[in-house]
Design an enzyme around this catalytic site. Structure first.
Site, short mmCIF file in Angstrom:
data_model
loop_
_atom_site.label_atom_id
_atom_site.label_comp_id
_atom_site.label_asym_id
_atom_site.label_seq_id
_atom_site.Cartn_x
_atom_site.Cartn_y
_atom_site.Cartn_z
CG ASN A 245 78.70 -104.48 -89.88
OD1 ASN A 245 79.27 -103.56 -89.30
ND2 ASN A 245 77.73 -105.19 -89.31
CG HIS B 173 80.76 -101.29 -84.20
ND1 HIS B 173 81.24 -101.73 -85.41
CD2 HIS B 173 79.51 -101.84 -84.08
CE1 HIS B 173 80.34 -102.49 -86.01
NE2 HIS B 173 79.28 -102.58 -85.22
#
Ligand code: HDE
Length: 714
Positions: free
Chosen positions: A161, A90
């Site tokens: 997510n 990420h």
């Protein structure tokens, strides 16, 4: 609870109550650290005014530099140390501030202040997973959706997510998974992609990943805009109400704008045309006052129903079908303020699933339990020690005190002599708080555990394919075509034939024979007649459908937030450009005048019209629909422009609605599509075509055109 010391009890009335927060509380808190340069003299970090910021101190104008130059050394020294390690996953992200407002029903399920306070400030960071900090926005990947709630009873992070399941079941496999998906270790290729040998090698040997891989092969893997993306907490969590009753929940973010994704070819072209596409659009929309909005929803399962599913609620590769347990909206998230500084806020923000507050609790999901260790651990390294909670973006808005002291980069100046508890020297402060419905201390759900130590996976985690099939069955034909194309493309980048064969022969048939054959045909790989999975892995219920799993189930329905190109050249009809702009703006869409150059367009009536971009500067992949404004001279000029023809062809290929206001036979012929083609509207006036154009724009794409789009050479 430890035994209470008498000084704590006697001084309880002096303790700080929870503050009254509003949507602006974090903004006000950040103001303490904002730095404004207006009217400031240039000085060193020690406050010394700088007289010359262009030249080093030297022995003579052409002479050697002098060690003595403390001003140069400080400047260079700081510059040399500007970088911190990027997130191991990420790494690429974009964030925005906003607030969360609970609905009336939320407090029924949880005593957490965030569900009863009228408004709680938040910071949300969206991210891709695989790529480095400088990689592209629109790669095929999962998107992170992490929200920090600065609540009046402490910070809660919902670190989710845009897909409701995960690749693996146990955190023990996370380093393996990440090593497999990241660029390969010998040559650091490819960047931001899963299309390579190590990823497909790993996932084809780990059938538990089949469900999530299928999600990443769908168009969900490249959202059109963060505002058009769903979010999920993934794991089963617990909410605890004021009476102490705990219930299992799954968290959902439902975008109020609906769901829309890019098309793979479009996403790939954007890597070059605008690698910051998602980031830029969010930034620009917020700057223009067009906030992003989601509803927070929960699926609630009473504790006694835990075992009533044909999968395990603790298995993060499974979702609860919305038809089985509906999603109940409990609040609204609004993102409406851009950060002041990318590094200070978006880069330094530290999320952790371990940041929870009274009224919210974990479950024994082994992926979640592993995450509880990982985030704090990685932040120690990334943010340089244990004091990152003091960074402005991470600082709680509610007051906090404890006996933690010192460490790298400590800012707080703790006063008092006693840094331990119990103490009598500082009158027993800071003191514990007993659990309670409001302003109470945190208390874990009182779950009874009676077990033997064991390294094993529960049999109830064994079915790896039923829900993958559920997902496949629930896709529309166009979505299925895109998924087949995605596996085909990804596997074409895998050098080792035996890995491609393993995916096509050992994994895909267990999801769908159609999928396996579709990919197999394009790779020249035969597919077995029956799915090879063991009975336990394969599960039952392969014919079910969950409509909510199709992206097309939540299309926007209107033109709000859409970007529409108005193609115009000299000689355009100014009245029509104005008419188109007005109609689009009234519907909440953004009109963009796109011209061959950046010079203002001279309309047929002599008026000048500013252009918002050039044909190759704001290409068709950056907009949702195209209108060629009327005015025969303008249309003739565009017909002669290769870039304009390409613009239209590309929009056609990407299933975008197109309207042409004029007699445009030649333009249509050059663009190689027809007046009657689906989603292509021609007419003499804007009024004649606009409603049809807008109706298709509301459905996001001209889905019925998919069958001919591949014939377009663009
Ligand atoms: Fe993460 N994850 N993760 N993850 N994750 C990180 O934390 C980890 C997982 C998610 O914008 C890291 O500060 C493990 C699931 C987001 O800053 C790290 C496991 C979900 C973000 C980490 C998972 C997520 C991260 C890297 C399996 C969805 C970005 C840097 C056990 C529910 C947050 C950092 C941001 C970031 C570990 C799986 C979401 C290494 C060990 C499942 C959105 O700590």
């Amino acid at each position: 609870m430890s035994s209470r010391n008498p000084y704590t009890e006697s001084n309880r009335s002096a303790a700080t109550d929870n503050p009254e927060l509003d949507a602006n509380s974090k903004n006000a808190d950040l103001e303490r650290d904002r730095h404004y340069n207006d009217g400031a003299d240039l000085r060193t970090n020690q406050g010394v005014r700088i007289a010359d910021n262009h030249n080093q101190l030297k022995a003579g104008e052409r002479g050697p530099s002098l060690m003595e130059d403390f001003i140069f050394r400080e400047k260079m020294n700081h510059f040399d140390n500007e970088r911190i390690p990027e997130r191991i996953v990420h790494a690429r992200g974009a964030g925005a501030h906003g607030h969360f407002q609970p609905y009336d029903n939320a407090a029924r399920y949880s005593k957490a202040a965030v569900f009863s306070d009228p408004s709680t400030p938040v910071f949300t960071r969206f991210s891709t997973v695989q790529g480095s900090r400088g990689s592209n926005d629109t790669v095929r990947d999962v998107r992170g959706f992490a929200t920090k709630f600065y609540s009046s009873e402490g910070i809660w992070d919902l670190v989710g997510n845009n897909m409701p399941v995960f690749f693996i079941q146990d955190a023990m496999k996370f380093p393996d998974f990440v090593h497999a998906v990241k660029p390969e270790p010998h040559n650091e290729v490819p960047q931001g992609q899963s299309a390579h040998d190590t990823f497909w090698d790993f996932v084809s040997l780990m059938p538990e990943s089949a469900h999530m891989v299928l999600w990443t092969m769908s168009d969900r893997a490249f959202p059109r805009h963060y505002r058009f993306m769903e979010g999920f907490g993934v794991h089963t969590f617990r909410l605890v109400d004021a009476e102490g009753t705990a219930r299992f929940v799954k968290f959902h973010w439902k975008p109020l704008a609906g769901t829309c994704s890019l098309i793979w070819d479009e996403a790939q072209k954007l890597w070059g045309r605008d690698p910051d596409f998602n980031r830029r659009e969010m930034w620009n929309d917020i700057e223009n006052g067009d906030a992003l909005e989601w509803e927070l929803g929960i699926q609630v399962v009473e504790e006694e129903d835990e075992m009533n599913f044909d999968f395990d609620l603790l298995d993060p590769t499974k979702l609860i079908p919305e038809e089985e347990v509906p999603v109940e909206p409990i609040g609204k998230l609004t993102l409406d303020r851009n950060p002041d500084n990318y590094f200070a806020e978006t880069e330094q923000v530290a999320f952790s699933p371990g940041h929870i507050v009274p009224g919210i609790d974990f479950t024994n999901d082994p992926l979640l339990q592993g995450r509880l260790f990982s985030y704090l651990d990685t932040q120690m390294m990334r943010l340089g020690g244990p004091n990152f909670h003091e960074f402005p973006i991470n600082r709680s808005v509610c007051p906090f005190a404890n006996n933690q002291r010192d460490g790298q980069h400590r800012h707080t100046v703790n006063t008092g002599q006693a840094a331990y508890e119990p103490n009598s020297i500082d009158d027993g402060w800071p003191a514990e708080t007993a659990p309670g419905p409001r302003a109470g201390g945190f208390e874990s759900v009182n779950e009874k555990i009676d077990a033997r130590k064991i390294r094993a996976r529960s049999d109830s985690f064994g079915d790896h394919y039923s829900q993958a099939r559920l997902f496949w069955n629930s896709q529309t034909d166009v979505e299925k075509e895109h998924i087949v194309a995605a596996y085909t493309f990804e596997l074409s980048k895998v050098a080792r034939p035996y890995i491609r064969e393993r995916v096509i022969q050992s994994i895909l048939p267990n999801i769908s024979m159609d999928l396996a054959r579709g990919v197999g045909e394009q790779h020249g790989v035969s597919v077995p007649d029956v799915p090879p999975a063991e009975a336990g892995e394969y599960g039952e219920g392969c014919t079910e459908v969950s409509e909510a799993l199709s992206l097309l189930a939540r299309l926007p329905g209107d033109i709000e937030h859409r970007k529409v190109a108005i193609l115009a050249a000299d000689g355009v009809d100014a009245g029509e450009v104005q008419d188109i702009k007005q109609r689009l703006t009234e519907g909440g869409a953004t009109p963009l005048v796109i011209a061959p150059t950046m010079a203002p367009v001279t309309a047929a009536n002599g008026e000048t019209i500013e252009s918002d971009g050039m044909l190759n500067g704001l290409p068709s992949v950056t907009v949702d629909g195209v209108i060629v404004a009327g005015g025969q001279t303008s249309v003739d000029r565009l017909t002669q422009s290769g870039l304009a023809i390409y613009y239209l062809q590309e929009a056609f290929k990407h299933l975008k609605p197109i309207a042409i206001i004029s007699e445009a036979e030649e333009l249509l012929a050059r663009a190689s599509f027809f007046r009657m083609a689906r989603g292509v509207f021609t007419g003499d006036t804007v009024a004649e075509v606009f409603d049809d154009f807008a109706a298709v724009l509301g459905e996001h794409r001209v889905w019925a055109r998919n069958c001919v789009a591949n014939d377009m050479p663009a």
